[in-house]
Design an enzyme around this catalytic site. Structure first.
Site, mmCIF file in Angstrom:
data_model
loop_
_atom_site.group_PDB
_atom_site.id
_atom_site.type_symbol
_atom_site.label_atom_id
_atom_site.label_comp_id
_atom_site.label_asym_id
_atom_site.label_seq_id
_atom_site.Cartn_x
_atom_site.Cartn_y
_atom_site.Cartn_z
ATOM 1 N N ARG A 104 46.832 31.337 43.839
ATOM 2 C CA ARG A 104 48.097 31.481 43.112
ATOM 3 C C ARG A 104 49.256 31.324 44.073
ATOM 4 N NH1 ARG A 104 48.601 36.651 39.432
ATOM 5 N NH2 ARG A 104 47.787 37.651 41.292
ATOM 6 N N THR A 108 55.595 30.823 42.532
ATOM 7 C CA THR A 108 55.590 30.367 41.135
ATOM 8 C C THR A 108 54.527 31.082 40.297
ATOM 9 O OG1 THR A 108 53.965 28.647 41.609
ATOM 10 C CG2 THR A 108 56.300 28.050 41.870
ATOM 11 N N ASP A 200 43.641 43.891 43.870
ATOM 12 C CA ASP A 200 43.263 42.511 44.178
ATOM 13 C C ASP A 200 41.756 42.450 44.389
ATOM 14 O OD1 ASP A 200 42.611 40.127 45.778
ATOM 15 O OD2 ASP A 200 44.775 39.794 45.701
ATOM 16 N N ASP A 203 40.496 40.811 47.722
ATOM 17 C CA ASP A 203 40.714 41.680 48.893
ATOM 18 C C ASP A 203 39.729 42.841 48.910
ATOM 19 O OD1 ASP A 203 42.733 40.261 50.090
ATOM 20 O OD2 ASP A 203 44.357 41.392 49.156
HETATM 21 N N1 URA Z 1 43.865 38.957 40.474
HETATM 22 C C1 URA Z 1 43.411 40.145 40.956
HETATM 23 O O1 URA Z 1 42.576 40.185 41.857
HETATM 24 N N2 URA Z 1 43.897 41.278 40.397
HETATM 25 C C2 URA Z 1 44.810 41.274 39.417
HETATM 26 O O2 URA Z 1 45.201 42.343 38.955
HETATM 27 C C3 URA Z 1 45.264 40.034 38.941
HETATM 28 C C4 URA Z 1 44.781 38.885 39.484
#
Ligand code: URA
Length: 209
Positions: A104, A108, A200, A203
C-alpha cells in the site's frame, strides 16, 4: 452477489481473540494465523466435487469418495498472506502456489504491484486468494483483477478479519468472488487500519516494526 461467509466457529472466535491481543508475540501469532487458516480452508473447500472410486479395505471391496474436478491453487498476497499458506497446504498439500506482491502506498493508500509469479496452468485451477486482513479491499481487488487477466474463473478470497468497507468494495468490483472471513469488524480508521482489528498483520507475523 454472494454474501460473505462469516465463520463463527467457536475455535475460530477463540483464536481470533488471541490474535487481536497486543500481548500475543510473533511466534504464537504465526501459529494462530496458520491454525485459523486451516480451519477456514476446511470451510472454503466444502463445495469441492467428489467422485466414487472402488477400493479394497482389509475387509472387502467397497466404493468410497475422493476429491475430483479442478485442482486448486493458493495465491497468498505478499507479505501477510504468506502467513496463512502453511495452514492451507496442511489440508490441500497438492495445491500449487502463486504469489502476488502488492504494497500500500503510504500516501495514496493504493496498492502497487511489485511481484507476480503464478503456476502455468493457473486458468485451469480453482483459486483461493489469501490475505489475513480485508481492509479497503484495494490489494485483494487488484490481485483478483490480475488473476482474471490470466483467465482464472472460480475464485474465492479467504481473510481472517474483514472491514465492512472492504467487503463492499469487493462485492462491487468482484461480485462473483465468494469471501470467507473469520470476523467482521466495525470500520477502518483514518490510517485505513481495521478497528478493532489486530494491528499490522505482516509486522506481527514477521516481528518487524
Ligand atoms: N492491513 C493490516 O495488516 N491491518 C489492518 O488493520 C489493515 C490492513
Amino acid at each position: 452477489m454472494s454474501k460473505p461467509f462469516i465463520m463463527d466457529h467457536p475455535l475460530i472466535q477463540h483464536k481470533v481473540t488471541l490474535l487481536r491481543d497486543k500481548n500475543t508475540g510473533s511466534k504464537e501469532f504465526r501459529e494462530l494465523i496458520n491454525e485459523v487458516a486451516m480451519l477456514m480452508c476446511y470451510e472454503a473447500t466444502r463445495d469441492m466435487p467428489v467422485k466414487e472410486v472402488e477400493i479394497e479395505t482389509p475387509i472387502c471391496i467397497t466404493k468410497s469418495k475422493v476429491i475430483s474436478g479442478r485442482k486448486v491453487a493458493f495465491i497468498p498476497i505478499l507479505r501477510a498472506g504468506l502467513g496463512m499458506l502453511d495452514g492451507m497446504l496442511k489440508l490441500v498439500p497438492a495445491a500449487k502456489v502463486g504469489h502476488i506482491g502488492l504494497y500500500r502506498d503510504p500516501q495514496t493508500h493504493l496498492p502497487v504491484e511489485y511481484y507476480c509469479k503464478l503456476p502455468n496452468d493457473i486458468n485451469e485451477r480453482d483459486i483461493i486468494v489469501l490475505d489475513p486482513m480485508l481492509a479497503t479491499g484495494g490489494s485483494a481487488i487488484d490481485a483478483i483483477d490480475r488473476l482474471k487477466e490470466y483467465g482464472c474463473g472460480n475464485i474465492k478470497f479467504v481473510c481472517i478479519i474483514a472491514a465492512p468497507e472492504g467487503l463492499e468494495a469487493m462485492a462491487r468490483k468482484h461480485p462473483d468472488v465468494q469471501v470467507y472471513c473469520g470476523a467482521l469488524d466495525e470500520k477502518l480508521n483514518d490510517h485505513k487500519y481495521i478497528v478493532p482489528g489486530l494491528g499490522d498483520a505482516g509486522d506481527r507475523i514477521y516481528g518487524t516494526k
